[in-house]
Design a protein around this motif. Structure first.
Motif, short mmCIF file in Angstrom:
data_model
loop_
_atom_site.label_atom_id
_atom_site.label_comp_id
_atom_site.label_asym_id
_atom_site.label_seq_id
_atom_site.Cartn_x
_atom_site.Cartn_y
_atom_site.Cartn_z
N ARG A 133 32.26 16.15 -6.88
CA ARG A 133 31.52 16.47 -5.27
C ARG A 133 32.79 17.25 -4.47
O ARG A 133 32.23 17.92 -3.69
CB ARG A 133 31.47 14.90 -4.70
N THR B 107 35.64 3.32 -14.04
CA THR B 107 36.67 4.42 -13.22
C THR B 107 36.80 5.79 -13.90
O THR B 107 36.65 6.47 -12.62
CB THR B 107 37.98 3.90 -13.47
N GLU C 157 36.23 2.39 -5.68
CA GLU C 157 34.68 1.85 -5.37
C GLU C 157 34.24 3.56 -5.01
O GLU C 157 34.86 3.96 -4.04
CB GLU C 157 34.58 1.22 -4.19
N LEU C 158 33.26 3.82 -5.43
CA LEU C 158 32.56 5.27 -5.03
C LEU C 158 31.45 5.10 -4.10
O LEU C 158 30.57 4.11 -4.42
CB LEU C 158 32.16 5.94 -6.33
N SER C 159 31.40 5.90 -3.08
CA SER C 159 30.29 5.71 -2.30
C SER C 159 29.95 7.30 -1.75
O SER C 159 30.65 8.31 -2.19
CB SER C 159 30.74 5.17 -0.73
N GLU D 10 32.92 11.69 -10.99
CA GLU D 10 32.14 12.17 -9.87
C GLU D 10 32.51 12.43 -8.52
O GLU D 10 31.83 13.36 -7.82
CB GLU D 10 30.76 10.78 -9.72
N PHE D 11 33.54 11.72 -8.12
CA PHE D 11 34.26 12.08 -6.86
C PHE D 11 34.75 13.63 -7.19
O PHE D 11 34.70 14.25 -6.15
CB PHE D 11 35.28 10.82 -6.57
N ILE E 43 35.85 8.00 -2.12
CA ILE E 43 36.35 6.92 -2.88
C ILE E 43 37.15 6.17 -2.34
O ILE E 43 38.03 6.71 -1.28
CB ILE E 43 37.07 7.79 -4.23
N GLU F 145 33.57 6.95 -12.21
CA GLU F 145 33.51 7.12 -10.86
C GLU F 145 34.42 8.19 -10.20
O GLU F 145 34.09 9.08 -9.22
CB GLU F 145 33.79 5.75 -10.11
N VAL F 146 35.77 8.42 -11.00
CA VAL F 146 36.73 9.42 -10.72
C VAL F 146 36.05 10.82 -10.74
O VAL F 146 36.17 11.64 -10.21
CB VAL F 146 38.02 9.40 -11.32
#
Length: 355
Positions: free
Chosen positions: A318, A308, A124-126, A314-315, A130, A311-312
């Protein structure tokens, strides 16, 4: 103590396969578990009949697990809150993109003494970073949650073909009725062998990241590069998975990635014939968008690797760490940014230099 009441949240092919196991073991151990096991089913009409009614009368999930008889003590419930009411243990098994909505519906309706096990393979990305799914469930519902993951293709498990799995469950309180022994009793079957460990982060990451590697292996097969190339993808993918755990979840144990079913075994299985491999292969062969193929090939289910991978990516972006994960980055760029999959040999060399 009262028998433990178990509810399975989710009824896709993997959710139904796990519910079958849980219901079988609950029926065989009535002094430990309540015989009736509830399964939350997202209601659908199949030829004009409600799916829950079909499950409860025909004892078969005709849409997601056709041809497999389910135990009579497994009760399909269409209302999520009703399904979870009074449960002592919740087993989550839904596509992870649906989890926030499900947790929101359950907030305030689950006692803090309830325990959970997540069978969801994703993260879950926020804005803050992560989060592994087990921790996300814990944060949203205020309950402890472990994780189950392994080389477990749902149809094979449902057909009672031998397989292994890993469950991470670290007992939060010594007075808990639900401990590692109880967890093993609930999930272990003659055809489904369970090893229980403490490493929740490691098991969760293995289940999420292996889907990215499986997409890459699908690309390899889509280009007909053969087994040597796919073996290279698998080996280097496992190295990148292990590095991700070491870099961002220092509580992980390296042995989880290399010695447990949730690690190397699940990567091999997923790269041989799982949903993500099928989609990756079809994307290269047809040169069509992966989301169109997902809708056509998966019978309403989701391939977790696509979400996934995004999301990975993007994490890592960042964190300024994309260069350290060339294989993960390449999978995202092939899916979303039009990168030619024939660039993978050069990318593999970058992986070798980085790891």
């Amino acid at each position: 103590m009262q028998p433990i009441k178990v509810t399975v949240i989710g009824s896709g092919n993997w959710g139904s396969a796990i519910a079958k196991i849980v219901a079988e073991n609950s029926a065989e151990n009535p002094t430990v578990f309540d015989k009736s096991v509830r399964m939350w089913v997202f209601e659908e009409l199949i030829d004009g009949e409600k799916l829950t009614a079909i499950v409860n009368t025909q004892h078969e999930n005709v849409k997601y697990l056709p041809g497999v008889k389910l135990p009579h003590n497994l009760i399909a419930v269409p209302d999520l809150v009703d399904a979870a009411a009074d449960a002592d243990l919740l087993v989550f098994n839904v596509p992870h993109q649906f989890l926030p909505r499900i947790c929101k519906q359950l907030q305030g309706k689950v006692a803090p003494t309830v325990r959970a096990v997540s069978c969801i393979k994703g993260v879950e990305l926020s804005p803050d970073g992560i989060t592994i799914i087990a921790d996300y469930i814990s944060q949203q519902l205020g309950i402890y949650c472990g994780a189950l993951s392994g080389a477990n293709l749902a149809p094979e498990v449902a057909q009672e073909k031998f397989s292994e799995t890993t469950i991470a469950y670290k007992v939060p309180d010594s007075s808990d009725q639900i401990d590692q022994k109880t967890i093993k009793l609930l999930f272990h079957r003659p055809y489904f062998h369970v090893n229980v460990i403490d490493d929740v982060a490691g098991v969760s990451l293995c289940g999420a990241l292996k889907n990215i590697v499986a997409l890459a292996s699908g690309f390899i097969d889509g280009m007909s590069w053969g087994d040597n190339a796919k073996s290279a993808i698998i080996r280097r993918g496992i190295l990148e998975m292990t590095r991700f755990g070491r870099d961002f979840f220092p509580e992980c144990e390296a042995a989880t990635f290399t010695e447990e079913s949730c690690g190397v075994a699940d990567v091999i299985t997923s790269c041989a014939g799982g949903r993500n491999h099928r989609l990756g292969k079809a994307m290269i062969e047809t040169k069509r968008p992966i989301f169109q193929l997902e809708a056509e090939l998966l019978n309403g289910q989701k391939a977790q690797g696509v979400t996934t991978a995004a999301e990975v990516h993007e994490f890592l972006k960042r964190r300024g760490a994309l260069a350290n994960y060339p294989l993960f980055t390449a999978v995202n760029d092939i899916i979303f940014n039009g990168l030619d999959s024939s660039a993978l040999p050069n990318i593999l060399e970058q992986v070798e230099k980085k790891l």
